[in-house]
Design a protein around this motif. Structure first.
Motif, PDB file in Angstrom:
ATOM      1  N   GLY A  12       0.802  -1.221   0.000  1.00  0.00           N
ATOM      2  CA  GLY A  12       0.000   0.000   0.000  1.00  0.00           C
ATOM      3  C   GLY A  12       0.833   1.269   0.000  1.00  0.00           C
ATOM      4  O   GLY A  12       2.027   1.254   0.295  1.00  0.00           O
ATOM      5  N   ARG A  13       0.171   2.380  -0.302  1.00  0.00           N
ATOM      6  CA  ARG A  13       0.841   3.677  -0.397  1.00  0.00           C
ATOM      7  C   ARG A  13       0.875   4.442   0.925  1.00  0.00           C
ATOM      8  O   ARG A  13       1.528   5.473   1.030  1.00  0.00           O
ATOM      9  N   ASP A  78       0.279  -0.417  -8.084  1.00  0.00           N
ATOM     10  CA  ASP A  78      -0.889   0.137  -7.403  1.00  0.00           C
ATOM     11  C   ASP A  78      -2.144  -0.687  -7.655  1.00  0.00           C
ATOM     12  O   ASP A  78      -3.244  -0.148  -7.793  1.00  0.00           O
ATOM     13  N   GLY A  80      -3.475  -2.698  -5.556  1.00  0.00           N
ATOM     14  CA  GLY A  80      -4.200  -2.977  -4.328  1.00  0.00           C
ATOM     15  C   GLY A  80      -3.973  -4.394  -3.825  1.00  0.00           C
ATOM     16  O   GLY A  80      -3.067  -5.103  -4.274  1.00  0.00           O
ATOM     17  N   ASN A 186      -4.097   2.726   9.995  1.00  0.00           N
ATOM     18  CA  ASN A 186      -4.131   3.543   8.782  1.00  0.00           C
ATOM     19  C   ASN A 186      -3.551   4.929   9.015  1.00  0.00           C
ATOM     20  O   ASN A 186      -3.036   5.556   8.094  1.00  0.00           O
TER      21      ASN A 186
END
Length: 210
Positions: A12-13, A78, A80, A186
């Protein structure tokens, strides 16, 4: 533990976390990624980490002191969780794979052990929230079945939930397990909350039921 693999999704970014990759943020002095790998490793025979190409070098350094067996690059940038699943499942050799997101540093090995047992007569064993939402990134999958289901999509543009619709899935109420196992980091506030939850663990590192 024979026949069990672990796959930690770490590509993830971290957009909500800030500039730093949250996988490298620390909890009690240990990077989240390393903590997850080591917890997963206690109930499997091999553990691999899937990530973006740019993450391979920093992650390899962190994982050198863990039980990780390797780092796998996502083939689709990207893409996911599905991109991580697609690359990771191709790299494991065991018939069942526990999949855990790298931002769940309090994952309880006993939860994964339970899910492995439940997945024996199905394609997947997935925790389910009271609102009906599935938790596919702390779950166990029959490796070949999940790999084939992703392949049938033809791309990684869909969702993990969409893939699960074509599989035989056993669901387990999230409430059956310790809440902390599913704590997701997160944001930095989530990390602080994880630190408080971590303080509730006993001296052996096991999570007590809340």
């Amino acid at each position: 533990m024979t026949g069990r693999a672990g796959l930690v999704l770490a590509g993830g970014r971290s957009r909500r976390f800030g500039q730093k990759d949250k996988a490298l943020a620390t909890l009690d002095g240990d990077p989240l990624l390393g903590r997850v790998v080591d917890r997963v490793s206690t109930v499997v025979d091999e553990v691999v980490v899937s990530c973006r190409p740019a993450q391979v070098d920093p992650f390899t350094d962190v994982l050198s002191s863990t039980a990780a067996d390797g780092v796998v690059e996502d083939r689709i940038a990207d893409g996911g969780p599905l991109a991580g699943l697609e690359a990771g499942l191709d790299s494991v050799s065991e018939p069942y794979t526990a999949v855990v997101a790298c931002d769940m540093p309090l994952v309880e090995p006993a939860v994964l052990a339970d899910l492995f047992e439940r997945a024996v007569d199905a394609d997947a064993a997935v925790p389910k929230h009271a609102n009906g939402q599935l938790q596919p990134v702390q779950a166990v999958y029959r490796t070949r079945a999940m790999r084939a289901a992703i392949g049938r999509m033809g791309s990684c543009d869909g969702s993990v939930h969409g893939v699960l619709e074509s599989l035989s899935v056993v669901t387990v109420p999230v409430e059956s397990f310790p809440k902390r196992s599913f704590h997701n980091v997160n944001t930095r506030r989530d990390l602080v909350a994880a630190e408080h939850r971590f303080d509730g663990e006993n001296s052996d590192g096991e999570i007590r039921l809340e």
